[in-house]
Design a protein around this motif. Structure first.
Motif, mmCIF file in Angstrom:
data_model
loop_
_atom_site.group_PDB
_atom_site.id
_atom_site.type_symbol
_atom_site.label_atom_id
_atom_site.label_comp_id
_atom_site.label_asym_id
_atom_site.label_seq_id
_atom_site.Cartn_x
_atom_site.Cartn_y
_atom_site.Cartn_z
ATOM 1 N N ASP A 100 37.151 57.932 9.335
ATOM 2 C CA ASP A 100 36.500 59.215 9.574
ATOM 3 C C ASP A 100 35.347 59.408 8.586
ATOM 4 O OD1 ASP A 100 38.618 59.960 11.427
ATOM 5 O OD2 ASP A 100 39.845 60.422 9.682
ATOM 6 N N ASN A 101 34.284 60.047 9.054
ATOM 7 C CA ASN A 101 33.149 60.395 8.192
ATOM 8 C C ASN A 101 32.573 61.719 8.667
ATOM 9 O OD1 ASN A 101 32.131 58.242 6.133
ATOM 10 N ND2 ASN A 101 32.887 57.080 7.892
ATOM 11 N N THR A 102 32.465 62.674 7.756
ATOM 12 C CA THR A 102 31.934 63.995 8.077
ATOM 13 C C THR A 102 30.728 64.262 7.192
ATOM 14 O OG1 THR A 102 34.125 64.756 8.716
ATOM 15 C CG2 THR A 102 32.483 66.451 8.225
ATOM 16 N N PHE A 103 29.702 64.845 7.807
ATOM 17 C CA PHE A 103 28.433 65.080 7.114
ATOM 18 C C PHE A 103 28.004 66.534 7.221
ATOM 19 C CE2 PHE A 103 28.506 60.750 8.682
ATOM 20 C CZ PHE A 103 28.069 60.018 7.605
ATOM 21 N N ALA A 104 27.483 67.068 6.128
ATOM 22 C CA ALA A 104 26.759 68.333 6.157
ATOM 23 C C ALA A 104 25.348 68.004 6.628
ATOM 24 C CB ALA A 104 26.719 68.955 4.769
#
Length: 176
Positions: free
Chosen positions: A67-71
């Motif tokens: 998983d990878n989450t970005f602002a």
């Protein structure tokens, strides 16, 4: 590509996608309204400062292989939305995103998504990404189409925490 900790920084013409930070929590609560929350599967409504804090902590603990989450940040504005890749129970990589209402209609979601997909293909080695949009959110479908997603013909009933009930979701796929 630059790296802060384990999360890459993805730069596009107008945007930078980076790790969400504790300092972003207040901005998240300012931007998220019911019209945004109801178009996501996971976002509660009302969206509280505690929800924002919990989101940032959860993201910072992600296994970046899965998983990878970005602002999503815009120069001079700061955080304007969020984009995330996550592994589905079926083992596929799925992408989801949202952009704050003041930034709608400017092509920023498309730009963020295309930059993220380029990174996912080149650096994360993903060759297939799935996505879906609620049937009552055709704008999200247009964003996905601009980024190269194709409709699969499948309509699933996906949960919406903010709505408190499932919503018809048009499923799509992107191939690198």
């Amino acid at each position: 590509m630059n790296v802060i900790g384990r999360t890459p920084i993805i730069e596009t013409r107008r945007l930078a996608l980076r790790e969400p930070l504790s300092a972003d929590a207040q901005r998240l609560t300012e931007l998220i309204d019911y019209d945004i929350a109801k178009m996501t599967t996971r976002m509660p409504w009302p969206y509280s400062p505690e929800d924002a804090d919990a989101f940032v902590v959860q993201v910072q603990m992600q296994d970046r292989r899965r998983d990878n989450t970005f602002a999503i940040t815009l120069e001079g504005e700061g955080l304007i939305g969020v984009l995330g890749f996550f592994l589905t129970p079926e083992g596929r990589t799925e992408v989801g995103y949202w952009i704050g209402r003041p930034y709608w209609g400017r092509g920023l979601a498309s730009e963020a998504l295309m930059g993220a997909l380029s990174w996912a293909s080149r650096d994360w080695r993903k060759r297939l990404v799935v996505a879906g949009h609620f049937a009552d959110n055709p704008a999200s479908g247009r964003v996905l189409c601009k980024a190269g997603f194709l409709y699969t013909g499948i309509v699933d009933a996906k949960p919406s925490r903010a709505r408190g009930e499932p919503a018809d979701t048009r499923m799509m796929v992107w191939l690198a």
